[in-house]
Design a protein around this motif. Sequence first.
Motif, PDB file in Angstrom:
ATOM      1  N   UNK A  13      83.176   2.742  74.585  1.00 46.76           N
ATOM      2  CA  UNK A  13      82.069   1.794  74.451  1.00 46.76           C
ATOM      3  C   UNK A  13      82.270   0.662  75.451  1.00 46.76           C
ATOM      4  N   UNK A  14      81.206  -0.015  75.834  1.00 46.58           N
ATOM      5  CA  UNK A  14      81.370  -1.146  76.766  1.00 46.58           C
ATOM      6  C   UNK A  14      82.392  -2.169  76.275  1.00 46.58           C
ATOM      7  N   UNK A  15      82.520  -2.309  74.946  1.00 49.54           N
ATOM      8  CA  UNK A  15      83.476  -3.269  74.393  1.00 49.54           C
ATOM      9  C   UNK A  15      84.926  -2.844  74.611  1.00 49.54           C
ATOM     10  N   UNK A  16      85.131  -1.620  75.042  1.00 47.15           N
ATOM     11  CA  UNK A  16      86.488  -1.150  75.342  1.00 47.15           C
ATOM     12  C   UNK A  16      86.935  -1.561  76.743  1.00 47.15           C
ATOM     13  N   UNK A  17      86.048  -2.155  77.497  1.00 47.88           N
ATOM     14  CA  UNK A  17      86.402  -2.614  78.837  1.00 47.88           C
ATOM     15  C   UNK A  17      87.525  -3.635  78.778  1.00 47.88           C
TER      16      UNK A  17
END
Length: 122
Positions: free
Chosen positions: A84-88
Amino acid sequence: DVQLQASGGGLVQPGGSLKLSCTASGPTVAISWWRQAPGKEREGISCTTSNDGTTHYGGSMKDRFSVSRDIAKNTVYLQLNNLEPEDTGVYYCAAGACALVNNVLYYEVYNWGRGTQVTVSS
């Protein structure tokens, strides 16, 4: 001191996967994985004890992330799925020790490896 080298990061689309590697230059008690998202504190993901390969997961990512290892290569892998983008963020591995107490994972870090950047974006 044990030197650690993390690799395998990159740019991936949401829903994609990456496999990160952490190779240690010598024996360790345990190897942990961490990540640091932009503007946030570094958070622990997992800890794998070297003597028996037991892995404890410390964060909310355990449903999507998993750890494996290659004893012969002294390498621990972190498989990242359904990203997910939040895993960046920058993903680090570290040599140290850990203990699971009352379902809380405690870490002790002796050496940090250089991080590898993971970017999840379409």
